[in-house]
Scaffold this active site. Sequence first.
Site, PDB file in Angstrom:
ATOM      1  N   HIS A 144      -7.456 -31.996-113.751  1.00 53.57           N
ATOM      2  CA  HIS A 144      -8.598 -32.844-114.116  1.00 53.57           C
ATOM      3  C   HIS A 144      -9.845 -31.986-114.293  1.00 53.57           C
ATOM      4  CE1 HIS A 144     -11.286 -36.314-114.164  1.00 53.57           C
ATOM      5  NE2 HIS A 144     -12.049 -35.665-113.285  1.00 53.57           N
ATOM      6  N   VAL A 182       2.728 -44.896-159.686  1.00 51.08           N
ATOM      7  CA  VAL A 182       2.019 -44.142-160.706  1.00 51.08           C
ATOM      8  C   VAL A 182       2.872 -44.113-161.967  1.00 51.08           C
ATOM      9  CG1 VAL A 182       1.099 -41.889-161.375  1.00 51.08           C
ATOM     10  CG2 VAL A 182       0.747 -42.748-159.044  1.00 51.08           C
ATOM     11  N   GLY A 219      -0.003 -34.960-148.182  1.00 52.19           N
ATOM     12  CA  GLY A 219      -1.100 -35.585-148.899  1.00 52.19           C
ATOM     13  C   GLY A 219      -2.267 -35.927-147.996  1.00 52.19           C
ATOM     14  N   THR A 241       7.698 -20.674-147.418  1.00 51.13           N
ATOM     15  CA  THR A 241       6.674 -21.626-147.832  1.00 51.13           C
ATOM     16  C   THR A 241       5.684 -21.890-146.705  1.00 51.13           C
ATOM     17  OG1 THR A 241       8.096 -22.728-149.450  1.00 51.13           O
ATOM     18  CG2 THR A 241       6.279 -24.016-148.546  1.00 51.13           C
TER      19      THR A 241
END
Length: 494
Positions: free
Chosen positions: A473, A265, A213, A63
Site C-alpha cells: 500500500h 466500407v 486500430g 513485425t
Amino acid sequence: MFRSTTSKYSSNLIQIQKQFLSTKTHDVVVIGGGPGGYVAAIKAAQLGYNTACVEKRGRLGGTCLNVGCIPSKSLLNNSHLYQEIKESAAKRGIDIKGDVSVNVQNFQKAKDDSVKQLTSGIEMLFKKNKVTYYKGTASFKDQNTIKVVPIESAAEKEELELKTEKVIIATGSEVTPFPGIEIDEERIVSSTGALSLKEIPKRLAIIGGGIIGLEMGSVYSRLGSKVTILEFAPAIGASMDGEIAKTTQKFLKKQGFDFKLGQKVVSAKRNNDVVDIEYEDVKTGKKESLQSDVLLVAIGRRPYMQGLNAEAIGLEVDKRGRVVIDDQFNTKYPNIKCIGDVTFGPMLAHKAEEEGIAAAEFFKNGHGHVNYNNIPSVMYSHPEVAWVGKTEEQLKAENIEYKIGKFPFIANSRAKTNMDSEGFVKILIDAKTERILGAHIIGPNAGEMIAEAGLALEYGASAEDVARVCHAHPTLSEAFKEANLAAFSKPINF
C-alpha cells in the site's frame, strides 16, 4: 599445354570447393526471426543444438519489433506524455510557459531509436547463444534441405543450402488487404504506414475497431487528429468482454473518437490529398460518405508464407492459410514444426514466444508447455485494457455458473493520488469452487497488472487465495486484491 591443364584443374577444384562451401549443416534451422522464431532459435541453442535462424527482413524481431508492438508503444507512450503535459500539468500544480508542440521528425526518431536498439540486442543474444544468423529468404528444397538466397545487406552473398535434421517454421503474418482499396502508405495506409506518418493528419479514418486500430487512433487523437472508427461489427474490441468493450468505447468517445459501428466500407479512393470513403449500414443498407486526410486499413492480419515453397514438400494449409499442425506443433513431417502467427491461435507475440520455447523442448525432451486458456491480451490505450481467461459471454455460452467481483480505481489510493482513476478490475470466478476463470481490467497499469491474474489462473487459484495475499500500500495492485475479495465476499474499501 601443361599450364593450361593445371589451370583447368584448378578451376574445377575451385568450383568443387565453392559447391562444398555453399552447403552448411545444422541440427535445427528456424525460418523467421520474429518473436517466435528468434526465441525458438535461442532456446534450441541453449538445449545443445547447432542452431541457425534465417530472416529476410535484414533485422531481427519480426513485425512486432520492427513495425508492430514496439514502435507503436513508443508512439503511444510519447503521445500520452504530450497529452499529459498539455492538458493535465496545470491540475497537478505544474505551470508550463509557452506552447507545447510536437516535433514530428524527432517524435518518429525516438521510435526508430528504440527499434534499432532492440533489434541489435537480439543479434547480440544470437552471438551469446551461438546461433548462426543468415540474412536471406528461406525456401524448402525437401524436408531436410533449406535454400537460402541472401538479401542485399547480407555479408554472405552466395546462395546456400542448409542441411538440417529439424526445422521450425515461424514466418509470421502480414497485413490483411481490403479488396478494392489500394494502400499507398501515404494517404491510405496499413498499420506499417501509420507508424511513420510525416505529419499529423487533421482527420484520420480507421477501418477496424480492433486493438491495432484503436491504439493507432489513440496516438493521433492525442496529437490532435479527429479520429473516426468504421467497424463492421456492432461492437469494438473483438475478443474483449462485452462490458469492458462498452466501457472502453465510452472512454474513447470522451477522448474525441467518433464511432460508426455496424458499418460496411464499400469503397475508399485517394483524391489528391484526401481520401473519399463510402460506407453503408449493415442492417439497413443506408449509404453514407466521409472524407479523411489519412485512412488506416486495420482489418487484421493473415499468415505469411510467401517464398517458403511449402507446396514443394506438401505442407498442409487450411482455408485461412494457416499451416496445419498437431498438439506438438508438428506438420505432416515430425521433423518440421510450426509456431506463431502462421498457424493456429491468437496472433500475439507472447503466444509465439511460448510456442517457440515449447517447440524446441518438444524436439529435445518430447514435451513442452503452452496453456492456451491463459494467454493475456493488452490494448495500450489510455486507460489501458487487459484481459486473460474467460469472458462473461464465453461462460454463458458454456453454461458455467459464475460470480463477478469488481473494484473501481476511483476507490484506489494510488490511482487517486496519480489523478488517473478511470476504470475497474473485474474478476470472474466459478460459482461453486470460487476458482478464478477470467480477469478483465480497464484502467491505469492494466497491462502489467494482468500478469498477476495469469499467475493465478496457471496455478488454479481461488479468489480468496489472491485476496489473502498481502499487497503493498498504496499501489494500483490493491484494486486487483479488492476485486478478488469482492468476488467471494465483500471489498473493504468500496
